[in-house]
Structures are given as structure tokens and as C-alpha cells.
Scaffold this active site. Sequence first.
Site: not given
Ligand code: AMP
Length: 599
Positions: A251, A256
Site C-alpha cells: 500500500k 491515487r
Molecule cells: P485510504 O486512503 O487509507 O482509504 O487507502 C486507500 C488508498 O490507498 C487508495 O485510494 C489508494 O490511493 C491507495 N493505495 C496504495 N496502494 C494501493 C494498492 N496497491 N491498491 C489499491 N490502493 C492503493
Amino acid sequence: MQFCQLAEVFDRLESTSSRLEMTDILSDFFRKVEPSELRQMIYLSVGRLHPEFYPQELGMADKLVLKAIASVSGRTQKEVDDLWIKLGDPGEVAEQMVAKKKQMTLFSEPLTFKSVVEGLTLIETATGKDSQDRKMKHLARMLHDSDPVEARYICRIVTGRMRVGAGAMTVMDALATAFATKEERPYIERAFNITCDMGLVAETLAAGGMEAVGKIGVAVGSPVKVMLAERLRSLPDIMDRMGGKCAFEYKYDGMRVQAHIKKGEDGFVKLYSRRLEDLTHNFPDVADALREQLKGTEAIIEGECVAYDPSNGSLLPFQNVTHRRKKHGMDKAVEEIPVKIFMFDLLYIDGVDYTVKPYSERRAKLKDSFAPKEEGLDIVDYTTQAVITDEDQAQEFFDKAIASKCEGIMAKSLEDVSIYRAGSRGFLWIKYKKDYTQALVDTFDLAVVGAFYGMGKRAGVYGALLMAAYDPDTGRFGTACKLGTGFDDAFLAELPNMLEKYRSEKKPSSLEAEMVPDVWFVPGVVLEVTAADISISPIHTIAFGSIKEDAGLGLRFPRFTGRVRDDKTPEQCTTSAEIVEFYQMQEERDSDESEPSES
Ligand code: AMP
């Protein structure tokens, strides 16, 4: 259609907070409107002339609008400005001033819906020399012919303050009531989620029924609502929930982007944020690389843009990549802040909609769709991924992700049902971050809905904020905490400016709140907040009644992390269900910790 009919509908929507009533008002109205006008009305209801992802916005400055109001109302500029200082909303200023003007104006023609759209288009497209003056005159012309309620909405539309309380969920309920059945509602929602264009969906439905809606597909150039992840508190919980086998990906801690790539003469590359903002300008290097390296002719992919240190290749935290969002000096920024895109999903390629295919198929096709760069550094990359079948592997992969400067891992279901669920948060993807292993459970993304004037050292600025989370089931916000720590002086000084656009005379109709701040804001600005824990709250309204009858949940000892989540819309805030889940996780954790140990 006369514009006053639409203004009356906006007024009725604004005066109720009942979603059912709003649905009735809208569905009755939708049945009476021509499909082509319906499309434009949907855009206008959120203060736009185009779908949300279009870069153009009306965005007139308040000062210019006040000038137009003064010019048609026969009042002095000072009188108009003073009223604006008192009311804060140019819409209400216009309403009051036009109400007084009416008695003295003899020659005015009723405004039609068409003439208002034309007037607004002239305002939106006015550029170059004297454009501010021309905008002001176009507005004044409309205000001259407006009644007070029309004037209120025209001024709210041009200043980006158009919020009548009916969110996307309510509009879709009303569309289903007017033109389809309750059972068909999910198909309307899917069409919206894959196009982000409610006007298009409404017009298609009104003109061609559900059959036509069924034909709406994913298309390059039309952003798709992003799929979101749920969270769980431990790796074993994740493995359990995934049935013992799933894919893990790093992650990444970046931004994004959803890239829409089309090659050829009429080709383009557009990069959208998860808020549907056009980020292409911020990542020209990424856009070029994607276009060059795509093997097919058109595709939609998603990835995380992450800044890295060119001296050793090591990844840098989110804050670094946000510097790319500067409006000027992009060439320098591209050089100074190199980024890479780590691609993790494929939504569409060469005529085939991949959102309906399972994760493994999407991933395999993604890895086959880009050629490596022929020479030099390759900034197009894929997320590190592995199939995980036991807890040891899970822990090892997580540790490697952290060592590689990632935030944690994303677990992704390998089941056949693991399609790309546009616009939804679910357990097909589960995130697990480093923070979860620490005392504080996680960060919360909350919308600012109110402010309290500061005292002592903070006199003259806002001293604390009222923060809210979102409930997608009701389409409403509920308060979760009063936030007064974690701000530095520079941020406090900047806050009033940042929030001004969202200031509201009264409690926003989309908000449930008991606590009354000095100033209300419609949800617009999202801040990241940490907290010590979550407790049952007699004063906060989020998740009201979920854990205890007559009480909501509140964050204890909330603290601003310093991160403004301008990549998130208020509807992408932490949800009430997530807050309930946190509360339950914390209760479980606390009861585990109080169990006597066996040794
Ligand atoms: P959060 O912002 O904490 O809700 O986490 C979700 C976000 O993690 C997504 O919207 C992406 O921007 C990010 N992200 C980073 N790595 C990945 C991955 N391998 N797959 C999907 N999302 C990812």
C-alpha cells in the site's frame, strides 16, 4: 420552462431535511421536464453547467457578484458589501436586494431556464481582456430580470455555493421513482458510478428507459468512481475474512490517479484524482510515459503516484507528492520531485470493460498491457504483489512493505466475485496499515462543518472546528468531534480563507448536529484527524443509536495530523459504519487485553 419553476424546486428542497420528501419533490419535477433540459438541471442543482469532472467552473469571486448586485439594485456598493459581511452568502444578499429593487423596476422579462443557461455559459466562457467586467455584466443582466428567489440561486450558482441538500443518492432515488422501479435502482447507480455523470444518466433514463441505461458503459474520458477498501485490525483477521488465500499488494503512500489514455490523432491522456479533479497538469511526465508505453490504443488504469528520492530510489511520504499540485513552475517540480506510478488496476482496454472481470484477470491483463521503457529510467511500474496463503507469509510481506517505505498492505480477494466495484467500499479489498499496530487505531478523514471563534492567543481566528463523518446509507453527515489541537499558527491563519466558500447562514440540511458552533459550513474541506479512542457520546450524532439508543459516537482527544485531504470529497470521508467498526474493534481489543494471560 420558466427558471422560477426550477428555483422554486431548489427552495422547497432546501427547506426540508427529509430525504423522502426531497425524493418526492424531485421525482414529481423530473416527470414534467424535457429529457434534454433534465440533464442541464441536474448539473445546475450542484452549481455547474457540466458533469463534476469537467475542469471549467463558474467560480465568480464574491466581490464581482456584489458589484453586479449593486448595479441592478440601485443600492450603494457599501450597503451591498455591509449586508454581505452580515450574511456571508452573496445569494442571500442578492435575494434581499432584489426584493427591494422589484418595487422600482418596470421593464423586466421573466427568466427562462434556457436564458439562464445561456447567461451562465457566457459567464463561464468569458476570457481575456475585460473578462471580469463582461462576467459582471452578464450576471447583472440576469439579476435585472430575476425575482428574489431566482436571484438567490443564480448568485449561489456563480459563486460555487449551490447546495440544496439533495445528494446523489436522493437524486437517484427520485430518478428510479419517476422512470423505473425500486429493483432497477442499483442499475441506475452503477451507470452513475461508471460515468460520474448524473446528467447523462438522467437524460438517458428519461428518454430511453432502463434499456438505454443498461447500454451505458465504461468509456475513456469519463472517470469511473473509485473502488475503496474496508479495514481490519490484524493480518490473521484479514486472512480469515479472505478464506485463507488472497493477493497482497504494497500500500503505497502517494496520490491515487485514474489514468484515461487514448492514442491516435484525437488522442489524449487525462489523470483524475479520486475526487475527479483533473491532475494531468501535475503529472505531465506520468501522462507521457503511460501514453508511450501502453501497448493497445486506449485504456483506463489506476495507480498510485509516489515521490521518490532520486539519489537512492527510496520512496518518500505523501506530503512530497502533494508539492506537485502547485499551479506554476511545473517543469521545475517535475525535476525536483520525481515520481513513479505504481499501477494496481485495469478498468478498460481497447473496447473491453474490465470492471466486470475478477481481480486476477484484471491484474494479468494490466501486466501485459504496458511495454517497459526502451531506455532510461522507467517511471511506469506495478505495485509489488504476491499471493498469500498463510499468516507467516502475510507478516513477512507486510514487514517488507514497511521496510520499502510503504504505509502497509492492501489485501485483495481472488474470488470470482472480485469485480471492480465502482464507487463502493467493501471487503473485496482490505487495507492494513502500520498505524493499526500502534495504540492509535488509525486516522479519520472528517469534514469541517463548523467553527468556534478563538479566545486568548487564538482571538481573531477560528480556535476549534466541528468535524463530521458521513453516512452513505442516509446521505447525511453527523458530528464526530470538536477539534482544537494539532493546528499551527500558519494553518489557523489560512483556515478562514479555506473555509469561506463553504460558510452557511444556518446548519446545513445534510447535517445532523446537536453542538452549535459560531459559524456553520456545508461539508467541503476534509481534514485528517487522529484520536485516542472512540466513546459513546451524548452530544455527537454520528452513528446515532447504533451502539446505544439516544447517543452517537465521538472521537476522544482528537488531533489534526497536519494533512488536508484535498484528494477526498466529503462523501469520501470516514463513514459512520467505519466509526462503529472502530468502536467495536476497540471494545474487543480492550476486553482481550483485560483477559488474564495463561502463563
Ligand atoms: P485510504 O486512503 O487509507 O482509504 O487507502 C486507500 C488508498 O490507498 C487508495 O485510494 C489508494 O490511493 C491507495 N493505495 C496504495 N496502494 C494501493 C494498492 N496497491 N491498491 C489499491 N490502493 C492503493
